[in-house]
Design an enzyme around this catalytic site. Structure first.
Site, mmCIF file in Angstrom:
data_model
loop_
_atom_site.group_PDB
_atom_site.id
_atom_site.type_symbol
_atom_site.label_atom_id
_atom_site.label_comp_id
_atom_site.label_asym_id
_atom_site.label_seq_id
_atom_site.Cartn_x
_atom_site.Cartn_y
_atom_site.Cartn_z
ATOM 1 N N HIS A 72 40.116 74.701 38.834
ATOM 2 C CA HIS A 72 40.495 72.981 37.686
ATOM 3 C C HIS A 72 40.132 71.763 37.744
ATOM 4 O O HIS A 72 40.108 71.236 39.087
ATOM 5 C CB HIS A 72 41.614 73.613 37.716
ATOM 6 C CG HIS A 72 42.310 72.712 36.224
ATOM 7 N ND1 HIS A 72 42.446 71.354 35.885
ATOM 8 C CD2 HIS A 72 42.149 73.149 34.702
ATOM 9 C CE1 HIS A 72 42.663 71.198 34.723
ATOM 10 N NE2 HIS A 72 42.487 72.409 34.078
ATOM 11 N N LYS A 125 50.111 73.702 33.882
ATOM 12 C CA LYS A 125 49.823 72.794 35.110
ATOM 13 C C LYS A 125 51.838 72.117 34.941
ATOM 14 O O LYS A 125 52.353 73.331 35.972
ATOM 15 C CB LYS A 125 49.634 71.219 33.737
ATOM 16 C CG LYS A 125 48.029 71.707 33.066
ATOM 17 C CD LYS A 125 47.242 70.522 32.541
ATOM 18 C CE LYS A 125 46.351 70.252 32.034
ATOM 19 N NZ LYS A 125 45.718 69.467 31.423
ATOM 20 N N SER A 137 41.102 69.660 25.521
ATOM 21 C CA SER A 137 41.820 69.904 23.967
ATOM 22 C C SER A 137 41.212 70.686 22.828
ATOM 23 O O SER A 137 41.441 70.243 21.933
ATOM 24 C CB SER A 137 40.975 67.493 23.838
ATOM 25 O OG SER A 137 41.042 67.510 25.024
ATOM 26 N N GLU A 195 41.523 69.439 37.587
ATOM 27 C CA GLU A 195 42.096 68.330 38.877
ATOM 28 C C GLU A 195 42.865 68.298 39.646
ATOM 29 O O GLU A 195 43.304 67.749 40.736
ATOM 30 C CB GLU A 195 43.855 68.608 37.826
ATOM 31 C CG GLU A 195 44.051 67.871 36.356
ATOM 32 C CD GLU A 195 44.246 68.667 35.230
ATOM 33 O OE1 GLU A 195 45.510 69.247 35.412
ATOM 34 O OE2 GLU A 195 44.457 68.398 33.605
ATOM 35 N N ASN A 215 47.465 77.324 30.638
ATOM 36 C CA ASN A 215 47.750 76.407 31.929
ATOM 37 C C ASN A 215 48.700 75.599 32.028
ATOM 38 O O ASN A 215 48.527 74.393 30.780
ATOM 39 C CB ASN A 215 46.299 75.536 31.795
ATOM 40 C CG ASN A 215 46.710 74.707 33.590
ATOM 41 O OD1 ASN A 215 47.844 75.133 33.925
ATOM 42 N ND2 ASN A 215 45.387 74.364 33.682
ATOM 43 N N GLU A 223 34.693 73.783 31.373
ATOM 44 C CA GLU A 223 35.972 72.470 30.852
ATOM 45 C C GLU A 223 35.172 70.908 31.291
ATOM 46 O O GLU A 223 35.096 70.368 32.229
ATOM 47 C CB GLU A 223 36.979 72.571 31.630
ATOM 48 C CG GLU A 223 37.441 74.154 31.421
ATOM 49 C CD GLU A 223 39.189 73.741 31.582
ATOM 50 O OE1 GLU A 223 40.031 74.023 30.608
ATOM 51 O OE2 GLU A 223 39.862 73.729 32.465
ATOM 52 N N GLY A 247 43.291 67.164 28.600
ATOM 53 C CA GLY A 247 44.312 66.106 28.080
ATOM 54 C C GLY A 247 43.793 65.138 27.262
ATOM 55 O O GLY A 247 44.601 63.736 27.124
HETATM 56 C C1 PEP Z 1 43.361 72.442 31.226
HETATM 57 O O1 PEP Z 1 44.413 72.011 31.482
HETATM 58 O O2 PEP Z 1 42.529 73.038 31.453
HETATM 59 C C2 PEP Z 1 43.535 71.694 29.959
HETATM 60 C C3 PEP Z 1 42.489 72.361 29.127
HETATM 61 O O3 PEP Z 1 43.732 70.742 28.887
HETATM 62 P P1 PEP Z 1 44.122 70.662 27.813
HETATM 63 O O4 PEP Z 1 43.819 71.372 26.921
HETATM 64 O O5 PEP Z 1 45.322 69.321 27.735
HETATM 65 O O6 PEP Z 1 43.144 69.652 27.227
#
Ligand code: PEP
Length: 240
Positions: A102, A11, A198, A104, A9, A160, A166
């Site tokens: 997601h 973003k 992460s 976000e 992803n 998640e 992040g």
């Molecule tokens: C994500 O964007 O869903 C995500 C898990 O980001 P990161 O790997 O940076 O934590």
């Protein structure tokens, strides 16, 4: 074990077509010979066509497991909805997967489960595979409301934990495994469930081997080609 999914992803990155092309080409070259993994690159909408998503969809066999997905979509097919991108358009562009819900989107754009439910239905109608992101079991139940069992099977769930996205603070393998099992209690033992939050090349394999996920959703590390390729190779070479 079934095929491993590795979702990148991007973003709202990178900030130019040149950078996006370089990133994509590095990843493509790095994973050319990878088998047994479905690697899904989800760039910002504006790069999908320019990176060649339509021709990838047509000549899929020659690119190993590499396919395109999108980070979001609208709930309707067409019409007076300024600024929106529909699943029908994404299908036409060669996307095979769509990330829905997601965290976000939920936090910055105030997406609620009812809206996510409509988006899931719209994506399934186009025969695309949704990747439903959740961090609470209740989000699954509300998200899949009114969707036929035969269609629910096609939804990939990504666990998640918000605090892990992040932040560099990945979830412990044991806690992630407990959540994986709780999701499977709702959707069935064989339902594809991924972990995201992460992930890096140090912890990636643990989520597959110890926490028994069927793949990973990767944000930050998917923007670092060497790291991302390393993760893909680690996961595709291992036997679980
Ligand atoms: C994500 O964007 O869903 C995500 C898990 O980001 P990161 O790997 O940076 O934590």
């Amino acid at each position: 074990m079934d095929k491993i999914f590795i979702i990148g992803n991007w973003k709202c990155n990178p900030t130019s077509l040149k950078k996006a092309s370089n990133l994509f080409n590095s990843i493509r070259r790095g994973i050319e010979d990878v088998k047994n993994a479905e690697v899904v690159i989800c760039p910002p909408f504006v790069y999908l066509s320019l990176l060649g998503a339509p021709s990838f969809a047509r000549r899929r066999a020659s690119y190993g497991g590499l396919v395109f997905g999108s980070q979001n979509c609208f709930r309707e097919e067409r019409g007076a909805f300024t600024g929106e991108i529909s699943p029908l358009m994404l299908k036409d562009l060669g996307c095979k997967y769509v990330i829905i819900g997601h965290s976000e989107r939920r936090s910055h754009f105030l997406e609620k489960d009812a809206e996510i439910n409509k988006k899931l239905k719209a994506v399934l109608k186009q025969n695309l595979r949704p990747i439903l992101c959740i961090d609470k079991i209740s989000q699954i139940k509300r998200g899949i409301k009114g969707i036929l069992k035969s269609q629910i099977k096609k939804i990939i769930v990504a666990y998640e934990p918000i605090w892990a996205i992040g932040t560099g603070k990945a979830c412990s393998f044991s806690q992630a495994k407990r959540f994986n099992l709780s999701i499977k209690k709702v959707l069935g033992k064989k339902h594809p469930v991924l972990y995201g939050g992460s992930v890096n090349s140090q912890n990636a394999l643990g989520y597959i081997k110890e926490s028994k996920f069927q793949g990973l959703l990767i944000g930050g590390a998917s923007l670092k080609p060497k790291e991302f390729i390393k993760i893909v190779k680690l996961l595709s070479k291992s036997s679980y």
